[in-house]
Each structure stands twice: as structure tokens, then as C-alpha cells.
Scaffold this active site. Structure first.
Site, PDB file in Angstrom:
ATOM      1  CB  SER A   1      -0.893   0.018   1.249  1.00  0.00           C
ATOM      2  OG  SER A   1      -1.549   1.263   1.404  1.00  0.00           O
TER       3      SER A   1
ATOM      4  CE1 TYR B   1      -3.869  -1.800   5.647  1.00  0.00           C
ATOM      5  CE2 TYR B   1      -3.157   0.342   4.842  1.00  0.00           C
ATOM      6  CZ  TYR B   1      -3.595  -0.945   4.595  1.00  0.00           C
ATOM      7  OH  TYR B   1      -3.746  -1.372   3.305  1.00  0.00           O
TER       8      TYR B   1
END
Length: 251
Positions: free
Chosen positions: A144, A157
């Protein structure tokens, strides 16, 4: 083995209900992939995903797999590879977590890290070794852009994805020259059920667009894929931004 056009004939999807993973599976089935293993926790959603892929003409099998139980990964994934060569593995499982809540609940934060990093490391090593024994195949790992630089709004995250991204690059270096292709995919904000209700970031994308980029990356044997591609210079600038200035950004 891949066919004459370079398309994988067999796919192992780790995270069998992932919207990005299933979009990729559907796209590859349209490009001659004929066997798909959907690995995930047993659920009606996993069974439904398999039925939908079968309706597209593929042979789809459900494999019980738990990212949080790495002691079982070698046995579970070993059985899949024992059934025949796997041309492509897509590691697409992960959880976003709830940053505000998880900061106050260390156990919840650790679960995010265990799923996105520790579980992924275990599964990737097992699959990487199996692909190496085959002497061919691709391992695709969904990272990501959140892993490029930890942001106040999602650093739990983001840090898990940063670790996974660095690990995958190292694994790619370790497997270089043995016939195994390793590819890191760095999507930005993707419109999925996981992100539903959250403020949409600039350059937001869709599972179908990520799937298209993955398919193109497999064909080109890319090592890093950004989705959309415009995020690459944007994140380069953010990564190099002085920290006092970075802290002022609404991120």
C-alpha cells in the site's frame, strides 16, 4: 505452466474473499487462467466467490487458510502445491483496523500487525520456497502507499504495510535468478467494502483498476506496480518532505 501468451493457467489467491483479489482472478480467467485456489477462512462468502468463478469457466477450489495461524501455513499451502504447479500466487489478505480505537487497545493493534505483516511473511516464505522448487512462477504481494511514510491517521496499518513492502523486496532479491518473479503492488485508496464510509483520498481507484495493473505487471514481469501510476511521484515527494512540514499536512 503459463500458456504461450504468458498468462498464468493456475492462480492461488491468499485472501479468497478480497475484492482486489477476486477482481484479479476474474480478469485472469478472461486471459486463459483455468484453475483458481481461493484460500481463506471457511465462510459462505468464500464459497460464493468460488461459485462465481466457476460460472466464468474456471475450476475453483476452496482452501481453508488462516493468516493468524502460521503454524498451519506450510501444511495447508504445501497441499495446494502438491496438486500441481502454481503459476501465480496473489497475497491479498489484510485488515485496515481502526486507528483511533487501536491506539487505545494494544491487542487490536497487534492483530493488525500479525495479520498484515507476520501472517503475510509466513505465507510468502512458504509460497516463495514452493515456487523456487518449481523453478518458475510469480508471487504478487499487495502492499500500500500507506507504507511509504507513516501518517498520523493510519500509522498502525501503514507500519504493517511498510514492513511487508520491505520484506517482499528482500524476498524478491533472494529469489532473483531462480526463475521466480516477485512483484510488489502499491495501491492508493481503493473503493472497497473495507474503506466504505471513510473519507476518500485523492487519486482513489477501484479493484478493477488494480486488477488491470496486476495483470499488466505479470505480463511485463514488473517488480513494483503503483496504482494509479501517478502516485509514484506524489509519494516520492511526501517521502522526502521535511518532518515539520509533513506534520502540518491533513494526513
Amino acid at each position: 505452466m503459463k500458456d504461450a501468451f504468458g498468462a498464468p493457467q493456475t492462480l492461488l489467491l491468499l485472501g479468497g474473499t478480497s475484492e482486489i483479489g477476486l477482481a484479479t482472478a476474474r480478469r485472469l480467467i478472461g486471459r486463459r487462467t483455468r484453475r483458481v485456489y481461493l484460500a481463506g477462512r471457511p465462510s459462505p462468502a468464500l464459497d460464493q466467490a468460488a461459485r462465481e468463478l466457476r460460472a466464468l469457466g474456471a475450476e475453483a477450489m476452496v482452501v481453508g487458510f488462516d493468516a493468524l495461524d502460521p503454524d498451519t501455513h506450510e501444511e495447508v499451502l504445501g497441499k495446494v502445491f502438491a496438486e500441481g504447479d502454481i503459476d501465480a500466487v496473489l497475497l491479498a489478505f489484510g485488515v485496515l483496523g481502526d486507528q483511533a480505537h487501536d491506539e487505545q487497545d494494544p491487542a487490536a493493534a497487534v492483530r493488525v500487525a500479525r495479520t498484515n505483516y507476520a501472517g503475510a511473511v509466513s505465507a510468502a516464505l512458504v509460497c516463495g520456497s514452493a515456487l523456487q522448487r518449481q523453478g518458475h512462477g510469480s508471487l504478487v504481494v499487495l502492499s500500500s502507499v500507506a507504507g511509504e511514510r507513516a501518517r498520523r491517521s493510519n500509522f498502525i496499518y501503514g507500519s504493517s504495510k511498510a514492513g511487508l513492502d520491505a520484506f517482499t523486496q528482500g524476498l524478491g532479491d533472494a529469489l532473483h535468478g531462480c526463475g521466480v518473479h516477485v512483484m510488489v503492488v502499491r495501491p492508493g485508496f481503493v473503493r472497497t467494502k473495507m474503506t466504505e464510509g471513510r473519507p476518500e483520498a485523492p487519486l482513489a481507484t477501484t479493484p478493477s483498476a488494480v486488477a488491470e495493473a496486476i495483470e499488466a505487471g505479470l505480463r511485463r514481469r514488473s517488480e513494483v506496480v503503483w496504482v494509479p501510476a501517478a502516485l509514484r511521484p506524489v509519494m516520492a515527494a511526501i517521502r522526502l518532505m521535511p518532518r515539520p512540514l509533513f506534520r502540518r499536512l491533513p494526513l
